[in-house]
Write a protein that holds these residues in place. Structure first.
Motif, mmCIF file in Angstrom:
data_model
loop_
_atom_site.group_PDB
_atom_site.id
_atom_site.type_symbol
_atom_site.label_atom_id
_atom_site.label_comp_id
_atom_site.label_asym_id
_atom_site.label_seq_id
_atom_site.Cartn_x
_atom_site.Cartn_y
_atom_site.Cartn_z
ATOM 1 N N VAL A 1 -13.103 0.720 7.609
ATOM 2 C CA VAL A 1 -12.997 -0.441 6.722
ATOM 3 C C VAL A 1 -13.612 -0.199 5.344
ATOM 4 C CG1 VAL A 1 -12.878 -2.071 8.644
ATOM 5 C CG2 VAL A 1 -15.103 -1.540 7.614
ATOM 6 N N ASP A 2 -14.410 0.868 5.186
ATOM 7 C CA ASP A 2 -14.928 1.195 3.851
ATOM 8 C C ASP A 2 -13.923 1.995 3.034
ATOM 9 O OD1 ASP A 2 -17.306 -0.151 4.096
ATOM 10 O OD2 ASP A 2 -18.379 1.562 4.932
ATOM 11 N N MET A 3 -12.800 2.361 3.653
ATOM 12 C CA MET A 3 -11.728 3.024 2.921
ATOM 13 C C MET A 3 -10.805 1.969 2.327
ATOM 14 S SD MET A 3 -10.643 6.087 5.528
ATOM 15 C CE MET A 3 -11.820 7.289 6.138
ATOM 16 N N THR A 4 -10.447 2.130 1.081
ATOM 17 C CA THR A 4 -9.464 1.233 0.476
ATOM 18 C C THR A 4 -8.088 1.630 0.978
ATOM 19 O OG1 THR A 4 -10.817 0.914 -1.494
ATOM 20 C CG2 THR A 4 -8.468 0.437 -1.690
ATOM 21 N N VAL A 5 -7.384 0.689 1.587
ATOM 22 C CA VAL A 5 -6.079 1.004 2.157
ATOM 23 C C VAL A 5 -4.979 0.277 1.395
ATOM 24 C CG1 VAL A 5 -7.028 1.441 4.452
ATOM 25 C CG2 VAL A 5 -6.179 -0.843 3.899
ATOM 26 N N LYS A 6 -3.815 0.901 1.383
ATOM 27 C CA LYS A 6 -2.624 0.265 0.827
ATOM 28 C C LYS A 6 -2.123 -0.821 1.763
ATOM 29 C CE LYS A 6 0.961 0.236 -2.106
ATOM 30 N NZ LYS A 6 0.823 -0.037 -3.556
ATOM 31 N N GLY A 7 -2.217 -0.523 3.075
ATOM 32 C CA GLY A 7 -1.757 -1.483 4.071
ATOM 33 C C GLY A 7 -2.057 -0.978 5.467
ATOM 34 N N THR A 8 -1.632 -1.736 6.459
ATOM 35 C CA THR A 8 -1.852 -1.408 7.865
ATOM 36 C C THR A 8 -0.545 -1.539 8.626
ATOM 37 O OG1 THR A 8 -2.553 -3.703 8.239
ATOM 38 C CG2 THR A 8 -4.288 -2.084 7.870
ATOM 39 N N VAL A 9 -0.447 -0.788 9.727
ATOM 40 C CA VAL A 9 0.754 -0.818 10.571
ATOM 41 C C VAL A 9 0.305 -0.926 12.029
ATOM 42 C CG1 VAL A 9 2.919 0.309 11.184
ATOM 43 C CG2 VAL A 9 1.960 0.647 8.899
ATOM 44 N N TRP A 10 0.940 -1.798 12.780
ATOM 45 C CA TRP A 10 0.512 -2.185 14.122
ATOM 46 C C TRP A 10 1.673 -2.095 15.099
ATOM 47 C CZ3 TRP A 10 -3.581 -3.183 17.049
ATOM 48 C CH2 TRP A 10 -3.529 -4.114 18.075
ATOM 49 N N PRO B 1 -6.799 -8.440 -0.621
ATOM 50 C CA PRO B 1 -6.957 -9.421 0.466
ATOM 51 C C PRO B 1 -5.661 -9.761 1.174
ATOM 52 C CG PRO B 1 -8.147 -10.126 -1.498
ATOM 53 C CD PRO B 1 -7.307 -8.946 -1.899
ATOM 54 N N THR B 2 -4.540 -9.473 0.531
ATOM 55 C CA THR B 2 -3.238 -9.677 1.180
ATOM 56 C C THR B 2 -2.525 -8.337 1.360
ATOM 57 O OG1 THR B 2 -2.144 -10.109 -0.936
ATOM 58 C CG2 THR B 2 -3.006 -12.018 0.269
ATOM 59 N N ALA B 3 -3.284 -7.303 1.701
ATOM 60 C CA ALA B 3 -2.701 -5.972 1.881
ATOM 61 C C ALA B 3 -1.528 -6.040 2.856
ATOM 62 C CB ALA B 3 -3.754 -5.008 2.402
ATOM 63 N N PRO B 4 -0.436 -5.364 2.551
ATOM 64 C CA PRO B 4 0.745 -5.426 3.416
ATOM 65 C C PRO B 4 0.416 -5.050 4.866
ATOM 66 C CG PRO B 4 1.294 -4.374 1.344
ATOM 67 C CD PRO B 4 -0.190 -4.553 1.338
ATOM 68 N N ASP C 1 5.153 -17.714 6.595
ATOM 69 C CA ASP C 1 3.994 -18.475 6.143
ATOM 70 C C ASP C 1 2.721 -18.115 6.896
ATOM 71 O OD1 ASP C 1 5.601 -19.763 4.333
ATOM 72 O OD2 ASP C 1 5.832 -21.593 5.536
ATOM 73 N N ALA C 2 2.849 -17.739 8.168
ATOM 74 C CA ALA C 2 1.663 -17.398 8.956
ATOM 75 C C ALA C 2 1.155 -15.999 8.642
ATOM 76 C CB ALA C 2 1.974 -17.516 10.444
ATOM 77 N N ILE C 3 2.079 -15.071 8.367
ATOM 78 C CA ILE C 3 1.709 -13.683 8.057
ATOM 79 C C ILE C 3 2.434 -13.287 6.769
ATOM 80 C CG2 ILE C 3 1.455 -11.340 8.941
ATOM 81 C CD1 ILE C 3 1.947 -12.388 11.737
ATOM 82 N N PRO C 4 1.943 -13.725 5.613
ATOM 83 C CA PRO C 4 2.608 -13.379 4.348
ATOM 84 C C PRO C 4 2.446 -11.899 4.032
ATOM 85 C CG PRO C 4 0.539 -14.526 3.935
ATOM 86 C CD PRO C 4 0.761 -14.572 5.420
ATOM 87 N N LYS C 5 3.302 -11.415 3.136
ATOM 88 C CA LYS C 5 3.280 -10.029 2.667
ATOM 89 C C LYS C 5 3.252 -9.054 3.848
ATOM 90 C CE LYS C 5 1.456 -7.402 -1.256
ATOM 91 N NZ LYS C 5 0.353 -7.292 -2.255
ATOM 92 N N SER C 6 4.197 -9.233 4.735
ATOM 93 C CA SER C 6 4.277 -8.405 5.933
ATOM 94 C C SER C 6 5.698 -7.889 6.103
ATOM 95 C CB SER C 6 3.838 -9.207 7.160
ATOM 96 O OG SER C 6 4.614 -10.388 7.304
ATOM 97 N N VAL D 1 -4.197 -10.212 11.983
ATOM 98 C CA VAL D 1 -3.903 -9.884 10.580
ATOM 99 C C VAL D 1 -4.967 -10.501 9.666
ATOM 100 C CG1 VAL D 1 -2.222 -10.061 8.718
ATOM 101 C CG2 VAL D 1 -1.436 -9.738 11.074
ATOM 102 N N LYS D 2 -5.306 -11.746 9.890
ATOM 103 C CA LYS D 2 -6.316 -12.403 9.054
ATOM 104 C C LYS D 2 -7.658 -11.681 9.145
ATOM 105 C CE LYS D 2 -6.582 -16.903 9.394
ATOM 106 N NZ LYS D 2 -6.572 -18.254 10.028
ATOM 107 N N GLY D 3 -8.041 -11.293 10.365
ATOM 108 C CA GLY D 3 -9.313 -10.612 10.551
ATOM 109 C C GLY D 3 -9.364 -9.260 9.888
ATOM 110 N N TRP D 4 -8.279 -8.485 10.022
ATOM 111 C CA TRP D 4 -8.233 -7.166 9.386
ATOM 112 C C TRP D 4 -8.266 -7.295 7.860
ATOM 113 C CZ3 TRP D 4 -4.481 -3.200 12.067
ATOM 114 C CH2 TRP D 4 -4.941 -2.952 13.364
ATOM 115 N N ARG D 5 -7.466 -8.186 7.326
ATOM 116 C CA ARG D 5 -7.436 -8.330 5.874
ATOM 117 C C ARG D 5 -8.806 -8.777 5.345
ATOM 118 N NH1 ARG D 5 -1.438 -11.221 5.181
ATOM 119 N NH2 ARG D 5 -0.267 -9.266 4.969
#
Length: 589
Positions: free
Chosen positions: A146-155, A199-202, A236-241, A183-187
């Motif tokens: 989590v200390d790495m700046t990420v472009k996004g996450t994939v699950w 804060p809204t990383a893809p 609406d529940a998971i924007p930018k996904s 998603v909310k917790g990870w972001r």
């Protein structure tokens, strides 16, 4: 950098994929120079990997001894990045994959959300208390990154939650709610330090293949829950996904199914383990192939050339990554194409046909395409599954000893509790008696046949009922009374749920326009359907009517409804009210 995680289908390394050797050759030829990954041979020690470029990841192996570090990387994660490069992304792409098999979504969720009770119980008004393992993998697999700046996450996860309620995020129930909260917790944790991760990383995800049910019910409801109940991402529940529908992406060669292999009496025994060509000297192979064993060479090569981790782990991971990359490129990197396949917008019922309209905004520059399919596969009458030859002695004893318990699979398995039965069964059922006994019980009853053919079903009444009482997105069984019911989040009928009141009947697709398809209702003989669904539950798009399937060709057929860029239509299920579609909230149509 993209952080990838989930359970075993995200863990499944490049080593176990059909495309692995082509990727090695492409890297050796100078491709994918902008991809760097943390290559780790162990999912349980995610920080034990070594960061390498793509070229460095193939320098510790060769064709004879393919011990490449590349082969340790999760295939879905790698092919996602590979697909981004193929689509024109030139900026550096970092990858870290911490997926680990056999885990549940709760284990990866931010433990800070668990203050004694979860916000996503299994029923409206219920309480799900913290289990000892909740959040444990968040601490081990997520926090080190989590200390790495990420472009996004994939699950890519869900198999181990198949036995639980899929629920509905709109009422904060079940997996649908948990997906949103993950998603909310990870972001939240990744963006805790201002100026780092958006804060809204893809957030990208993969829906389950049909082989991922783990015996759990309501696969269609699970895929819906993976999108938080909206049927599509973003929402609406998971924007930018973004997401990849993988319901149709089973193992293209089985694995090791079809007549060329051995294990069942009807198979030809052409493919010996580890051998790329068919056994020309096998009499059974020559008889089965009409004297042409070489027709099995493609099947033998697929089995010998790519190791398998079993049918629940399809080796066809390149198209999963490609679909993810298409969606991400068009959502994140400035692409102008569609981020998903045709998505239900509305429908209109006529006297002999029904027209389904798809969302034209989501289609973008794509159009709807009707691909050929085998209509003879509609509405099958399944046979019991074949019995492995090694279980024939067990079958004979079960048939005799359990003669009064052959009403269904559960009843058959309960036969072991009949006084004196287990001693006889154990002796006949080999070295793994309980497993072999359970497998043998299955052979007495029709298998759950995957939906094939058109994949379009309409709900019609039976037994004098009009069918509306048989509609439910997620039918459940009361643990105490063992009675079926439809929970309040799943669109229950006002008259009370009864699966016997209706029947899902497959119908053909007549035609397509740029944004719609029309299905044929003439086979209903004037009966009005009360609901429609597409690609719902356990399905595949194989043409099992092709006699050469799994002999000289894999199952890689496009599904009946796709976009012009071959993105599959998103599964849907909707009531038909007043001649129009009516979806269950939060999905809208």
């Amino acid at each position: 950098m993209f952080y990838c995680s989930g359970q075993s289908n995200m863990w499944l390394p490049v080593q176990y994929t059909f495309s692995r050797n082509k990727t090695v050759a492409a890297i050796a030829a100078g491709k994918y120079t902008n991809i760097r990954g943390m290559f780790s041979p162990s999912a349980t020690t995610p920080t034990g990997g070594v960061w390498k470029t793509a070229m460095q990841a193939i320098q510790d192996g060769n064709a004879t001894s393919p011990t490449y570090s590349l082969f340790d990387m999760g295939a879905t994660c790698w092919y996602f990045a590979q697909g981004l490069v193929e689509r024109g992304v030139t900026t550096p792409i970092g990858l870290a994959d911490t997926a680990i098999g056999g885990q549940r979504i709760e284990e990866f969720m931010n433990n800070a959300t668990y203050t004694g009770a979860m916000s996503c119980p299994n029923d409206i008004g219920g309480t799900e208390y913290k289990d000892s393992w909740n959040g444990q993998l968040f601490a081990k697999q997520v926090m080190p990154f989590v200390d790495m700046t990420v472009k996004g996450t994939v699950w890519f996860q869900g198999e181990n939650n198949m036995m639980d309620p899929k629920g509905n995020s709109g009422v904060n129930v079940g997996y649908s709610c948990k997906q949103r909260e993950l998603v909310k917790g990870w972001r939240s944790i990744w963006s805790e330090t201002p100026g780092t991760t958006d804060p809204t990383a893809p957030f990208g995800l993969v829906t389950l293949a049909s082989s991922g049910s783990e015996g759990g019910p309501n696969m269609g409801a699970m895929r819906l829950a993976q999108t938080a109940g909206f049927g599509v991402l973003p929402n609406d529940a998971i924007p930018k996904s973004f997401f990849a529908q993988a319901g149709d992406l089973e193992d293209a060669w089985g694995p090791a199914v079809g007549p060329c292999f051995s294990g069942f009496a009807a198979q030809w025994e052409c493919c010996d383990k580890g051998v790329y060509q068919a056994n020309q000297s096998s009499e059974k192979c020559r008889a089965g192939t009409g004297g042409k064993p070489e027709i099995c060479d493609p099947a033998c090569a697929a089995a010998a050339g790519t190791p398998s981790e079993g049918g629940i782990h399809p080796r066809s991971k390149l198209p999963v990554g490609e679909r993810l990359a298409t969606a991400a490129f068009n959502l994140i990197y400035g692409g102008t194409g569609a981020i998903t396949g045709p998505t239900l917008s509305s429908c209109t019922v006529g006297s002999t046909s029904l027209t389904v309209e798809f969302n034209t905004t989501l289609l973008a520059t794509d159009t709807v395409v009707l691909n050929s399919y085998n209509s003879s596969l509609n509405n099958p009458s399944p046979d019991p599954p074949p019995l492995p030859t090694t279980l024939v002695p067990c079958y004979s004893v079960v048939k005799s000893v359990c003669a009064n318990n052959l009403h269904n699979i559960t009843d058959c398995r309960n036969c072991r509790n009949v006084p004196g039965a287990w001693a006889k069964l154990q002796a006949a059922c080999g070295g793994r008696p309980i497993n072999n006994f359970h497998e043998t019980c299955k052979s007495f009853f029709p298998a759950t046949t995957p939906l094939r053919g058109s994949l379009v079903e309409v709900l019609v009444g039976q037994g004098g009922a009009d069918g509306t009482s048989a509609f439910c997105v997620e039918p459940m069984v009361n643990d105490t009374t063992m009675q079926e019911y439809c929970p309040p989040w799943a669109g229950p009928p006002t008259t009370g749920y009864s699966s016997a009141a209706g029947k899902w009947f497959q119908v053909d697709i007549l035609s397509a326009t740029a944004s719609s398809v029309t299905v044929d209702l003439s086979a209903l003989n004037g009966t009005a359907p009360v609901a429609i669904r597409y690609a719902w539950g356990i399905f595949d798009c194989c043409n099992t009517g092709d006699p050469m399937l799994y002999i000289d060709k894999p199952c890689d057929n496009a599904c009946p409804i796709t976009s012009s860029t071959l993105l599959p239509a998103n599964p849907f299920m909707a009531k038909l009210v007043g001649g129009k579609c009516s979806c269950i909230a939060p999905q809208a149509c």
